[in-house]
Write a protein that holds these residues in place. Structure first.
Motif, short mmCIF file in Angstrom:
data_model
loop_
_atom_site.label_atom_id
_atom_site.label_comp_id
_atom_site.label_asym_id
_atom_site.label_seq_id
_atom_site.Cartn_x
_atom_site.Cartn_y
_atom_site.Cartn_z
N VAL A 16 -44.18 -19.96 15.96
CA VAL A 16 -42.77 -20.15 15.77
C VAL A 16 -42.56 -19.44 14.59
O VAL A 16 -43.14 -19.53 13.69
CB VAL A 16 -42.50 -21.74 15.70
CG1 VAL A 16 -40.83 -21.76 15.48
CG2 VAL A 16 -42.84 -22.70 16.96
N PRO A 17 -41.11 -18.77 14.77
CA PRO A 17 -40.92 -18.03 13.50
C PRO A 17 -40.64 -18.72 12.35
O PRO A 17 -39.90 -19.97 12.62
CB PRO A 17 -39.60 -17.01 13.93
CG PRO A 17 -39.60 -17.19 15.61
CD PRO A 17 -40.49 -18.22 16.04
N LEU A 18 -41.03 -18.50 11.46
CA LEU A 18 -40.96 -19.11 9.87
C LEU A 18 -39.54 -19.53 9.69
O LEU A 18 -38.95 -20.81 9.52
CB LEU A 18 -41.53 -18.68 9.00
CG LEU A 18 -41.26 -19.17 7.47
CD1 LEU A 18 -41.87 -20.56 7.65
CD2 LEU A 18 -41.86 -18.33 6.33
N GLU A 19 -38.37 -18.60 10.04
CA GLU A 19 -37.09 -18.69 9.65
C GLU A 19 -36.46 -19.71 10.43
O GLU A 19 -35.52 -20.49 10.15
CB GLU A 19 -36.51 -17.35 9.98
CG GLU A 19 -34.89 -17.23 9.87
CD GLU A 19 -34.23 -17.47 11.19
OE1 GLU A 19 -33.06 -17.88 11.02
OE2 GLU A 19 -34.74 -17.26 12.10
N THR A 20 -37.06 -20.23 11.69
CA THR A 20 -36.28 -21.07 12.42
C THR A 20 -37.24 -22.56 11.99
O THR A 20 -36.36 -23.54 12.58
CB THR A 20 -36.60 -20.86 13.84
OG1 THR A 20 -38.09 -20.91 14.04
CG2 THR A 20 -36.05 -19.81 14.38
N MET A 21 -37.95 -22.73 11.18
CA MET A 21 -38.46 -24.02 10.94
C MET A 21 -37.99 -24.57 9.80
O MET A 21 -38.26 -25.91 9.68
CB MET A 21 -40.21 -23.50 10.43
CG MET A 21 -41.11 -23.27 11.56
SD MET A 21 -40.93 -24.37 13.19
CE MET A 21 -41.78 -25.58 12.30
N MET A 64 -47.80 -26.55 9.59
CA MET A 64 -47.66 -25.33 9.87
C MET A 64 -48.51 -24.45 9.04
O MET A 64 -48.73 -24.87 7.77
CB MET A 64 -46.27 -24.99 10.04
CG MET A 64 -45.60 -24.86 8.64
SD MET A 64 -43.86 -24.04 8.95
CE MET A 64 -43.36 -24.56 7.37
N GLU A 65 -49.08 -23.11 9.52
CA GLU A 65 -49.88 -22.28 8.75
C GLU A 65 -49.37 -20.85 8.98
O GLU A 65 -49.09 -20.65 10.38
CB GLU A 65 -51.29 -22.53 8.63
CG GLU A 65 -51.97 -22.36 10.13
CD GLU A 65 -53.35 -22.86 10.29
OE1 GLU A 65 -54.12 -22.00 10.58
OE2 GLU A 65 -53.85 -23.91 9.72
N PRO A 66 -49.45 -19.94 8.26
CA PRO A 66 -49.07 -18.85 8.63
C PRO A 66 -50.32 -18.19 9.59
O PRO A 66 -51.28 -18.53 9.47
CB PRO A 66 -49.39 -17.89 7.33
CG PRO A 66 -49.11 -18.69 6.23
CD PRO A 66 -49.60 -20.10 6.71
N SER A 67 -49.53 -17.36 10.65
CA SER A 67 -50.66 -16.75 11.53
C SER A 67 -50.55 -15.30 11.58
O SER A 67 -51.61 -14.62 11.39
CB SER A 67 -50.08 -17.55 12.90
OG SER A 67 -50.71 -16.93 13.96
N HIS A 68 -49.36 -14.77 11.85
CA HIS A 68 -49.32 -13.18 11.82
C HIS A 68 -47.81 -12.77 11.72
O HIS A 68 -46.93 -13.74 11.64
CB HIS A 68 -49.78 -12.71 13.27
CG HIS A 68 -48.95 -13.24 14.46
ND1 HIS A 68 -48.96 -14.59 14.91
CD2 HIS A 68 -48.25 -12.73 15.19
CE1 HIS A 68 -48.23 -14.84 15.84
NE2 HIS A 68 -47.58 -13.64 15.82
N PHE A 69 -47.69 -11.65 11.61
CA PHE A 69 -46.39 -10.87 11.41
C PHE A 69 -45.88 -10.11 12.59
O PHE A 69 -46.97 -9.57 13.16
CB PHE A 69 -46.41 -10.05 10.23
CG PHE A 69 -46.44 -10.74 8.88
CD1 PHE A 69 -45.24 -11.30 8.41
CD2 PHE A 69 -47.73 -10.82 8.50
CE1 PHE A 69 -45.71 -12.16 6.94
CE2 PHE A 69 -47.80 -11.35 7.02
CZ PHE A 69 -46.79 -11.88 6.56
N GLU A 70 -44.76 -10.20 13.08
CA GLU A 70 -44.16 -9.50 14.28
C GLU A 70 -42.80 -8.92 13.71
O GLU A 70 -42.44 -9.42 12.77
CB GLU A 70 -44.10 -10.21 15.29
CG GLU A 70 -45.21 -10.93 16.06
CD GLU A 70 -44.75 -11.66 17.48
OE1 GLU A 70 -43.61 -11.62 17.85
OE2 GLU A 70 -45.65 -12.49 17.76
N GLN A 71 -42.55 -7.74 14.42
CA GLN A 71 -41.01 -7.27 14.28
C GLN A 71 -40.08 -8.25 14.55
O GLN A 71 -40.24 -8.83 15.55
CB GLN A 71 -41.22 -5.90 15.04
CG GLN A 71 -39.85 -5.28 14.60
CD GLN A 71 -39.92 -3.75 15.13
OE1 GLN A 71 -40.67 -3.31 15.65
NE2 GLN A 71 -38.80 -3.11 15.29
N VAL A 72 -39.11 -8.26 13.65
CA VAL A 72 -37.80 -9.03 14.15
C VAL A 72 -36.98 -8.57 15.17
O VAL A 72 -36.88 -7.48 15.36
CB VAL A 72 -37.11 -9.33 12.58
CG1 VAL A 72 -35.91 -10.13 12.97
CG2 VAL A 72 -37.85 -9.85 11.60
N PRO A 73 -36.49 -9.48 16.05
CA PRO A 73 -35.75 -8.99 17.16
C PRO A 73 -34.70 -8.32 16.59
O PRO A 73 -33.76 -8.83 15.42
CB PRO A 73 -35.23 -10.31 17.93
CG PRO A 73 -36.57 -10.99 17.64
CD PRO A 73 -36.85 -10.96 16.26
#
Length: 73
Positions: free
Chosen positions: A23-28, A47-56
């Motif tokens: 789940v994106p951190l911003e939505t948590m 929760m724990e950090p998993s990875h980074f992705e490009q923001v839609p």
């Protein structure tokens, strides 16, 4: 779904159900309150950090507009 999450799996341990999702951190932000309200105080999460992705693109535009509004004040 409302938090743009991707469920990775579910498992049951005794009376507990464990749901693993990305789940994106911003939505948590505020999720702890939401989950306690929905479960009458019985559920918890971690929760724990998993990875980074490009923001839609749509989310990026919202972030940029919000930052521009703060700069103009």
């Amino acid at each position: 779904n409302a938090k743009r999450g991707q469920v990775q799996g579910m498992e049951t341990k005794g009376n507990d159900t464990i749901i693993r999702a990305f789940v994106p951190l911003e939505t948590m932000f505020g999720y702890a309150t939401d989950i306690r309200s929905l479960s009458s105080g019985r559920a918890s999460y971690s929760m724990e950090p998993s990875h980074f992705e490009q923001v839609p693109a749509a989310v990026l535009k919202q972030v940029q507009e919000g930052a521009a509004r703060k700069t103009q004040r």
